[in-house]
Design a protein around this motif. Structure first.
Motif, PDB file in Angstrom:
ATOM      1  N   UNK A 177       0.758  -1.366   0.301  1.00 42.77           N
ATOM      2  CA  UNK A 177      -0.033   0.071   0.065  1.00 42.77           C
ATOM      3  C   UNK A 177       0.961   1.057  -0.302  1.00 42.77           C
ATOM      4  N   UNK A 178       1.729   1.112   0.694  1.00 42.25           N
ATOM      5  CA  UNK A 178       2.826   2.633   0.652  1.00 42.25           C
ATOM      6  C   UNK A 178       3.842   2.666  -0.974  1.00 42.25           C
ATOM      7  N   UNK A 179       3.814   1.297  -0.974  1.00 43.00           N
ATOM      8  CA  UNK A 179       4.794   1.183  -2.071  1.00 43.00           C
ATOM      9  C   UNK A 179       3.987   2.178  -3.627  1.00 43.00           C
ATOM     10  N   UNK A 180       2.375   1.869  -3.622  1.00 42.37           N
ATOM     11  CA  UNK A 180       1.421   2.317  -4.406  1.00 42.37           C
ATOM     12  C   UNK A 180       1.293   3.672  -4.000  1.00 42.37           C
ATOM     13  N   UNK A 181       1.135   4.230  -3.191  1.00 45.95           N
ATOM     14  CA  UNK A 181       1.068   5.408  -2.804  1.00 45.95           C
ATOM     15  C   UNK A 181       2.012   6.503  -3.351  1.00 45.95           C
ATOM     16  N   UNK A 182       3.054   5.902  -2.740  1.00 42.79           N
ATOM     17  CA  UNK A 182       4.282   6.923  -3.561  1.00 42.79           C
ATOM     18  C   UNK A 182       4.649   6.437  -4.824  1.00 42.79           C
ATOM     19  N   UNK A 183       4.549   5.085  -5.988  1.00 39.30           N
ATOM     20  CA  UNK A 183       4.587   4.958  -7.186  1.00 39.30           C
ATOM     21  C   UNK A 183       4.219   5.654  -7.903  1.00 39.30           C
ATOM     22  N   UNK A 184       2.148   6.340  -6.850  1.00 40.93           N
ATOM     23  CA  UNK A 184       0.962   6.418  -7.724  1.00 40.93           C
ATOM     24  C   UNK A 184       1.691   8.820  -7.857  1.00 40.93           C
ATOM     25  N   UNK A 185       2.111   9.504  -6.570  1.00 41.53           N
ATOM     26  CA  UNK A 185       1.636  10.412  -5.962  1.00 41.53           C
ATOM     27  C   UNK A 185       3.074  11.224  -6.061  1.00 41.53           C
ATOM     28  N   UNK A 186       3.797  10.197  -5.905  1.00 38.69           N
ATOM     29  CA  UNK A 186       5.814  10.848  -5.564  1.00 38.69           C
ATOM     30  C   UNK A 186       6.393   9.806  -5.530  1.00 38.69           C
ATOM     31  N   UNK A 187       6.856   9.163  -6.960  1.00 43.71           N
ATOM     32  CA  UNK A 187       8.205   8.694  -7.002  1.00 43.71           C
ATOM     33  C   UNK A 187       9.341   8.390  -6.034  1.00 43.71           C
ATOM     34  N   UNK A 188       9.612   9.808  -6.293  1.00 44.75           N
ATOM     35  CA  UNK A 188      11.632  10.150  -5.574  1.00 44.75           C
ATOM     36  C   UNK A 188      11.312   9.474  -4.200  1.00 44.75           C
ATOM     37  N   UNK A 189       9.892   9.298  -3.233  1.00 45.54           N
ATOM     38  CA  UNK A 189       9.879   9.554  -2.434  1.00 45.54           C
ATOM     39  C   UNK A 189      10.192   7.829  -2.036  1.00 45.54           C
ATOM     40  N   UNK A 190      11.021   7.633  -0.724  1.00 43.43           N
ATOM     41  CA  UNK A 190      11.328   6.077   0.299  1.00 43.43           C
ATOM     42  C   UNK A 190      10.425   5.511   0.720  1.00 43.43           C
ATOM     43  N   UNK A 191       9.635   4.663   0.583  1.00 42.15           N
ATOM     44  CA  UNK A 191       9.141   3.404   1.899  1.00 42.15           C
ATOM     45  C   UNK A 191      10.007   3.037   2.828  1.00 42.15           C
ATOM     46  N   UNK A 192       9.465   3.753   3.752  1.00 34.74           N
ATOM     47  CA  UNK A 192      10.004   2.812   5.031  1.00 34.74           C
ATOM     48  C   UNK A 192       9.216   1.678   6.195  1.00 34.74           C
ATOM     49  N   UNK A 193       9.938   0.436   5.995  1.00 31.11           N
ATOM     50  CA  UNK A 193       9.593  -0.672   6.778  1.00 31.11           C
ATOM     51  C   UNK A 193      10.000  -0.673   8.432  1.00 31.11           C
ATOM     52  N   UNK A 194       9.035  -1.094   9.495  1.00 31.10           N
ATOM     53  CA  UNK A 194       9.917  -0.845  10.822  1.00 31.10           C
ATOM     54  C   UNK A 194      10.061  -2.261  10.877  1.00 31.10           C
ATOM     55  N   UNK A 195      10.690  -2.844  11.975  1.00 28.67           N
ATOM     56  CA  UNK A 195      10.293  -4.362  12.709  1.00 28.67           C
ATOM     57  C   UNK A 195      10.637  -4.261  13.972  1.00 28.67           C
ATOM     58  N   UNK A 196       9.638  -4.748  14.874  1.00 30.41           N
ATOM     59  CA  UNK A 196      10.459  -4.689  16.357  1.00 30.41           C
ATOM     60  C   UNK A 196      10.973  -5.568  16.705  1.00 30.41           C
ATOM     61  N   UNK A 197      11.892  -5.529  17.638  1.00 32.34           N
ATOM     62  CA  UNK A 197      13.294  -6.231  18.380  1.00 32.34           C
ATOM     63  C   UNK A 197      12.085  -7.066  19.284  1.00 32.34           C
ATOM     64  N   UNK A 198      11.481  -7.026  19.454  1.00 29.64           N
ATOM     65  CA  UNK A 198      10.410  -7.985  20.640  1.00 29.64           C
ATOM     66  C   UNK A 198      10.680  -7.157  22.044  1.00 29.64           C
ATOM     67  N   UNK A 199      11.763  -6.543  21.943  1.00 26.28           N
ATOM     68  CA  UNK A 199      11.556  -5.096  23.201  1.00 26.28           C
ATOM     69  C   UNK A 199      10.936  -4.495  23.892  1.00 26.28           C
ATOM     70  N   UNK A 200       9.982  -4.047  22.513  1.00 24.08           N
ATOM     71  CA  UNK A 200       9.152  -2.563  22.621  1.00 24.08           C
ATOM     72  C   UNK A 200       9.766  -1.798  22.153  1.00 24.08           C
ATOM     73  N   UNK A 201      10.734  -1.726  21.801  1.00 27.99           N
ATOM     74  CA  UNK A 201      11.733  -1.149  20.376  1.00 27.99           C
ATOM     75  C   UNK A 201      11.658  -0.864  18.954  1.00 27.99           C
ATOM     76  N   UNK A 202      11.490  -0.443  18.330  1.00 27.85           N
ATOM     77  CA  UNK A 202      11.422  -0.244  16.789  1.00 27.85           C
ATOM     78  C   UNK A 202      12.321  -0.331  16.152  1.00 27.85           C
TER      79      UNK A 202
END
Length: 103
Positions: free
Chosen positions: A65-90
């Motif tokens: 969904x984030x990539x689709x929005x980026x590609x359609x509206x501002x292709x030069x922007x970046x998409x960043x994903x986060x993941x949990x370390x299971x310690x409450x910090x991402x």
């Protein structure tokens, strides 16, 4: 929290709404947008009753969904994903410049 869970499920139930939020950030000049998968992990989603396939689909949908929005509206922007370390910090796990490939 509950808000994060609702956001994560919205990416499956209401992807157009999630894309609209991404588009608003892009229109405001954001150079980077993040997926709505904040602190989501397969084990955590399994504990909330999702199947493994559904958990993986949710994580992929957040990126898609984030990539689709980026590609359609501002292709030069970046998409960043986060993941949990299971310690409450991402941490940021990936940044995408193009729609090639999945995660």
């Amino acid at each position: 929290g509950l808000l994060a869970q609702r956001g994560q499920l919205a990416v499956l139930d209401r992807p157009a709404l999630v894309e609209l939020v991404h588009r608003d950030y892009l229109a405001a000049g954001a150079d980077i947008i993040t997926t709505v998968t904040y602190q989501a992990t397969v084990p955590g989603l399994l504990a909330r009753g999702l199947t493994e396939a559904d958990a993986v689909d949710l994580l992929r949908a957040g990126v898609t969904v984030a990539r689709h929005a980026r590609d359609a509206h501002r292709p030069e922007a970046l998409v960043a994903a986060t993941c949990s370390r299971m310690s409450g910090h991402s941490r940021f796990a990936a940044v995408s410049r193009s729609s090639a490939g999945m995660m």
